[in-house]
Design an enzyme around this catalytic site. Structure first.
Site, PDB file in Angstrom:
ATOM      1  N   CYS A 229     -13.810  27.860  30.791  1.00 52.50           N
ATOM      2  CA  CYS A 229     -12.352  27.460  30.494  1.00 52.50           C
ATOM      3  C   CYS A 229     -10.974  28.309  31.188  1.00 52.50           C
ATOM      4  CB  CYS A 229     -11.785  27.586  28.754  1.00 52.50           C
ATOM      5  SG  CYS A 229     -13.221  26.485  28.450  1.00 52.50           S
TER       6      CYS A 229
ATOM      7  N   HIS B 219      -4.625  26.213  27.305  1.00 48.91           N
ATOM      8  CA  HIS B 219      -5.769  25.335  28.082  1.00 48.91           C
ATOM      9  C   HIS B 219      -6.297  24.532  27.009  1.00 48.91           C
ATOM     10  CE1 HIS B 219     -10.251  24.030  28.007  1.00 48.91           C
ATOM     11  NE2 HIS B 219     -10.424  25.076  27.469  1.00 48.91           N
TER      12      HIS B 219
ATOM     13  N   ASN C  45     -11.026  18.161  26.140  1.00 54.42           N
ATOM     14  CA  ASN C  45     -11.415  19.488  27.266  1.00 54.42           C
ATOM     15  C   ASN C  45     -11.879  19.367  28.610  1.00 54.42           C
ATOM     16  OD1 ASN C  45     -12.018  22.167  28.310  1.00 54.42           O
ATOM     17  ND2 ASN C  45     -12.523  22.671  26.486  1.00 54.42           N
TER      18      ASN C  45
HETATM   19  N1  COA Z   1     -19.380  13.758  14.539  1.00 53.56           N
HETATM   20  C1  COA Z   1     -18.972  14.037  12.812  1.00 53.56           C
HETATM   21  N2  COA Z   1     -19.912  15.523  12.783  1.00 53.56           N
HETATM   22  C2  COA Z   1     -19.435  16.324  13.302  1.00 53.56           C
HETATM   23  C3  COA Z   1     -19.525  16.500  15.159  1.00 53.56           C
HETATM   24  C4  COA Z   1     -19.303  14.756  15.210  1.00 53.56           C
HETATM   25  N3  COA Z   1     -19.137  14.702  16.785  1.00 53.56           N
HETATM   26  N4  COA Z   1     -19.701  17.932  15.402  1.00 53.56           N
HETATM   27  C5  COA Z   1     -19.761  18.341  14.437  1.00 53.56           C
HETATM   28  N5  COA Z   1     -20.383  17.303  13.028  1.00 53.56           N
HETATM   29  C6  COA Z   1     -20.584  17.681  11.899  1.00 53.56           C
HETATM   30  C7  COA Z   1     -21.322  19.179  11.017  1.00 53.56           C
HETATM   31  O1  COA Z   1     -22.842  18.771  11.846  1.00 53.56           O
HETATM   32  C8  COA Z   1     -21.015  19.453  10.226  1.00 53.56           C
HETATM   33  O2  COA Z   1     -22.017  18.497   9.309  1.00 53.56           O
HETATM   34  P1  COA Z   1     -22.550  19.312   7.806  1.00 53.56           P
HETATM   35  O3  COA Z   1     -20.773  19.719   7.659  1.00 53.56           O
HETATM   36  O4  COA Z   1     -23.075  18.058   7.113  1.00 53.56           O
HETATM   37  O5  COA Z   1     -23.790  20.706   8.088  1.00 53.56           O
HETATM   38  C9  COA Z   1     -19.592  19.520   9.802  1.00 53.56           C
HETATM   39  O6  COA Z   1     -19.706  17.875  11.128  1.00 53.56           O
HETATM   40  C10 COA Z   1     -19.030  20.976  10.349  1.00 53.56           C
HETATM   41  O7  COA Z   1     -19.558  20.962  11.807  1.00 53.56           O
HETATM   42  P2  COA Z   1     -18.040  22.857  11.807  1.00 53.56           P
HETATM   43  O8  COA Z   1     -18.922  22.073  13.272  1.00 53.56           O
HETATM   44  O9  COA Z   1     -18.191  23.625  11.178  1.00 53.56           O
HETATM   45  O10 COA Z   1     -17.185  21.813  12.348  1.00 53.56           O
HETATM   46  P3  COA Z   1     -16.194  22.313  12.875  1.00 53.56           P
HETATM   47  O11 COA Z   1     -14.874  22.369  11.916  1.00 53.56           O
HETATM   48  O12 COA Z   1     -16.293  23.787  13.143  1.00 53.56           O
HETATM   49  O13 COA Z   1     -15.613  22.021  14.068  1.00 53.56           O
HETATM   50  C11 COA Z   1     -15.648  21.852  16.374  1.00 53.56           C
HETATM   51  C12 COA Z   1     -16.768  21.709  15.340  1.00 53.56           C
HETATM   52  C13 COA Z   1     -16.764  22.125  18.036  1.00 53.56           C
HETATM   53  C14 COA Z   1     -14.465  20.609  16.573  1.00 53.56           C
HETATM   54  C15 COA Z   1     -14.835  23.395  16.243  1.00 53.56           C
HETATM   55  O14 COA Z   1     -15.518  24.384  15.485  1.00 53.56           O
HETATM   56  C16 COA Z   1     -14.006  23.659  17.935  1.00 53.56           C
HETATM   57  O15 COA Z   1     -13.094  22.803  17.953  1.00 53.56           O
HETATM   58  N6  COA Z   1     -14.277  24.451  18.134  1.00 53.56           N
HETATM   59  C17 COA Z   1     -13.940  25.483  19.747  1.00 53.56           C
HETATM   60  C18 COA Z   1     -14.695  24.894  20.028  1.00 53.56           C
HETATM   61  C19 COA Z   1     -13.999  25.112  21.241  1.00 53.56           C
HETATM   62  O16 COA Z   1     -12.298  25.319  21.528  1.00 53.56           O
HETATM   63  N7  COA Z   1     -14.505  25.335  22.240  1.00 53.56           N
HETATM   64  C20 COA Z   1     -14.542  25.327  24.229  1.00 53.56           C
HETATM   65  C21 COA Z   1     -13.439  26.467  24.426  1.00 53.56           C
HETATM   66  S1  COA Z   1     -12.550  26.501  25.408  1.00 53.56           S
END
Ligand code: COA
Length: 349
Positions: free
Chosen positions: A114, A276, A306
């Site tokens: 990234c 980013h 992204n």
């Molecule tokens: N659709 C529906 N539910 C989903 C899902 C999707 N696409 N992806 C994950 N879930 C669910 C999970 O299984 C979890 O369910 P549970 O509570 O029953 O276990 C719930 O949603 C929460 O998961 P979690 O991973 O804790 O969610 P979050 O609020 O942290 O959001 C991201 C997930 C990935 C969006 C978030 O963590 C994020 O944006 N992180 C940074 C990612 C990033 O920027 N990456 C690139 C780096 S440059």
């Protein structure tokens, strides 16, 4: 010392739009979850065979070169940032050299995910400042759609990433005070496996006790990509989303402030922050932490997801095309991602 300026910018995104509704055909997800957690409404996916990371990069490069008022023949160095190269090796830089029939110039690939574009720009800046090169083509391009896990197992990652490319041409600045003011690069490998694609990789090999062991072909192939790896989904990217999120919201604002303070400037001086496009919630958090107004931050993750190394040049290109960046403006590019690596570039446009 000479400064370098962004003399031309271009972008390319595939025509094919893949919406959150389309995602639902393949995995247990929904539009509300994706938009609420990431801000993404849709992303672009490249044609399966006709578009590659390189071909998209070339399309963006053609526009950047034209806008810089130069030609492919005048380019004297290529830097290509990507995590999704056409081949395991060689890199995409040489494929651009071939596709654009450029001279036998140097071509360098950057693997910083990234923050790849920020790293690439910083490297290009050093070459211009020393006077070694005068026309550097810097490309960020990704074809994520080739290798995402479209089952429910991979939903936390697959909904985020999209395909596209952006490119700039860097030249020596002609006006005093114009150009790249400074670049700031960082890394912390402690959590390298938190956002990574492990296989195929060289973390296993067919040497035992410093000798090539007597494995058969199938066993060697297994070390690169075994059935067990595939069953566990280890051939797809892995991300601990919450861990990445926590680190990103600290390092993003930190590296913006570092760039501003090194130049005796503050957030009030900033005309445009191009973060980013990792996640809209991350951008909003950074904006709030830095006390920036809406018109000081550009986001387009809603349309493209992204796109990793391509996200900054795509956003920068759109903001510039919409007249949101004008000559004399102070623009900060900032990135955080896998590695972890992060960085910023401060530019007087
Ligand atoms: N659709 C529906 N539910 C989903 C899902 C999707 N696409 N992806 C994950 N879930 C669910 C999970 O299984 C979890 O369910 P549970 O509570 O029953 O276990 C719930 O949603 C929460 O998961 P979690 O991973 O804790 O969610 P979050 O609020 O942290 O959001 C991201 C997930 C990935 C969006 C978030 O963590 C994020 O944006 N992180 C940074 C990612 C990033 O920027 N990456 C690139 C780096 S440059």
């Amino acid at each position: 010392m000479l400064k370098s300026k962004i003399a031309g910018i271009g972008m390319y995104v595939p025509e094919n739009i893949f919406t959150n509704e389309d995602m639902k055909q393949y995995m247990d997800t929904n539009d509300e979850w994706i938009q609420e957690r990431t801000g993404i409404k849709e992303r672009r996916y490249a044609h399966r065979t006709e578009e590659t990371t390189t071909t998209m990069g070339v399309e963006a490069a053609k526009i950047a070169i034209k806008r810089a008022g130069t030609t492919a023949a005048e380019i004297d160095f290529i830097i290509f940032a990507t995590l999704s190269p056409d081949y395991y090796f060689p890199g995409c830089g040489v494929l651009v050299q071939r596709a654009m029939q450029m001279n036998e110039i140097g071509a360098l690939d950057i693997r910083n995910q990234c923050s790849g574009f920020v790293y690439a720009l910083s490297v290009a800046d050093q070459f211009i400042k020393t006077g070694m090169y005068k026309n550097i083509l810097v490309i960020g391009s990704e074809k994520h759609s080739f290798g995402l896990d479209f089952s429910t197992r991979g939903r936390n990652i697959s909904v985020i990433f999209g395909d596209g490319a952006g490119a700039v041409v860097l030249q020596p600045a002609q006006k005093d005070g114009q150009g790249i003011l400074s670049t700031h690069l960082h890394s912390d490998g402690e959590n390298a496996e938190m956002l990574a694609m492990y296989n195929p990789g060289t973390h296993a090999n067919h040497w035992v006790n410093d000798k090539v062991a007597d494995f058969n072909d199938a066993e060697i192939a297994d070390m690169f990509m075994s059935k067990e790896m595939i069953d566990k989904g280890q051939n797809f990217p892995f991300m601990d989303g919450p861990a990445v999120f926590k680190k990103a919201i600290v390092k993003f604002p930190e590296v913006v402030v570092e760039a501003l303070s090194q130049n005796g400037l503050t957030t009030a001086d900033l005309n445009m922050l191009i973060p980013h496009q990792a996640n809209l919630r991350i951008s909003q958090f950074v904006q709030q932490k830095l006390g920036l107004q809406d018109h000081q931050v550009y986001n387009n993750i809603q349309k493209y997801g992204n796109t990793t190394a391509a996200s900054i040049p795509i956003a920068l290109c759109e903001a510039w095309e919409q007249g949101k960046i004008k000559e004399g403006d102070l623009v900060c590019l900032a990135a955080f991602g896998s590695g972890y690596t992060w960085g910023s570039v401060l530019v007087r446009w």
